[in-house]
Design an enzyme around this catalytic site. Sequence first.
Site, short mmCIF file in Angstrom:
data_model
loop_
_atom_site.label_atom_id
_atom_site.label_comp_id
_atom_site.label_asym_id
_atom_site.label_seq_id
_atom_site.Cartn_x
_atom_site.Cartn_y
_atom_site.Cartn_z
CD GLU A 54 -2.80 1.30 2.43
OE1 GLU A 54 -2.69 0.46 3.33
OE2 GLU A 54 -3.62 2.21 2.45
CE LYS B 162 -5.94 -0.30 1.74
NZ LYS B 162 -6.62 -0.91 2.88
P1 13P Z 1 -9.32 4.22 3.98
O1 13P Z 1 -10.18 3.44 3.02
O2 13P Z 1 -10.11 4.88 5.07
O3 13P Z 1 -8.39 5.15 3.27
O4 13P Z 1 -8.44 3.17 4.76
C1 13P Z 1 -7.84 2.14 4.08
C2 13P Z 1 -6.59 1.75 4.75
O5 13P Z 1 -6.40 0.60 5.06
C3 13P Z 1 -5.58 2.78 5.00
O6 13P Z 1 -4.36 2.18 5.32
#
Ligand code: 13P
Length: 342
Positions: free
Chosen positions: A177, A222
């Site tokens: 991510e 992600k």
């Molecule tokens: P949000 O969808 O609120 O951005 O959170 C996703 C997430 O896992 C952030 O690390």
Amino acid sequence: MNKELNNVAQMMVKPGKGILAADESNATITKRFNQINLECSKESRRNYREMLFRSSEAMENYISGVILYDETIRQKSETGEYLTDIIQKSNSLVGIKVDTGAKPLALDNSQTITEGLDGLRERLNEYYNLGARFAKWRGVIEISKDNPTSYAIKANAQALARYAALCQEANIVPIIEPEVLMDSQNSNHNIKECERITTWVLNTVFEELFNAKIELEGIVLKPNMIIPGKFCKERSSPNEIAERTLSCLKETVPHGVPGIAFLSGGQNDIEATEHLSIINTSSNNPWNITFSFGRALQHESIMTWGGKVEKITDAQKAFTHRAKMNSFASLGKWNVDLENND
Ligand code: 13P
């Protein structure tokens, strides 16, 4: 190719399903509970999350996996059942956030580096024994006049690659991510700037994943969507957001990656769903594309719940509705009428 990792990654992004990010740190969940005037304690966090995980219609049909925080993966319900067992009984996978947060980059307080690599090999083995089959690490990139720098992008990409290698060694699928923020104080960049920086970040991340010998068939990406900053006056249409997001991903993400699961990043519930659905109306996407939302899946539910036992059923309905809408979106089949007729 590691078949076990690939199977788990495929399950995480199975068409019609997506991931619930319920891994808020205690500081973040405190902010969410402040909105409903609820004291944040071990017990209130447990009650809230148990309420979500016991939403069986949502969990069985629309949620492929849940990302937990360290406290939650060890926690039991009031009746003595592990929360992980509740999740697994609904055929959903257990995931775990393993980074320890974005900290100021030394000698540069305007950017961050995500920490958590020390002792990670041992922690991953423990998490596997506690039931985790996938993990999450979030690198944070903020756009401002002088940032990000190539050093900060590279440092965060290398940390993601080192984390991913340790995960794969432990038979855990890493969620990669790298979030380019849309909702920080400085977020007045336009959509083109988000596209330029996200392209740079993703290219750097895949270069570092390659250097670290990561098997791409055993990861889930992600990313953020390509979207203007919260304070940018030039707004963009949902179609433009979807087109630029897909075009950026097609330019940067190898086809070996089984799936992409977006974060919501500060978009409101409907926006996040609509963008995901338009992205999925394109018929020749090389990956399964779905959601891994935190706020955009939980907001309505937490507000409905308000910390009150008598509101649990309504809050579960709100969560189920949002999960179902995002399930439609993951198939490119959402439309606004479904919001009212569900
Ligand atoms: P949000 O969808 O609120 O951005 O959170 C996703 C997430 O896992 C952030 O690390």
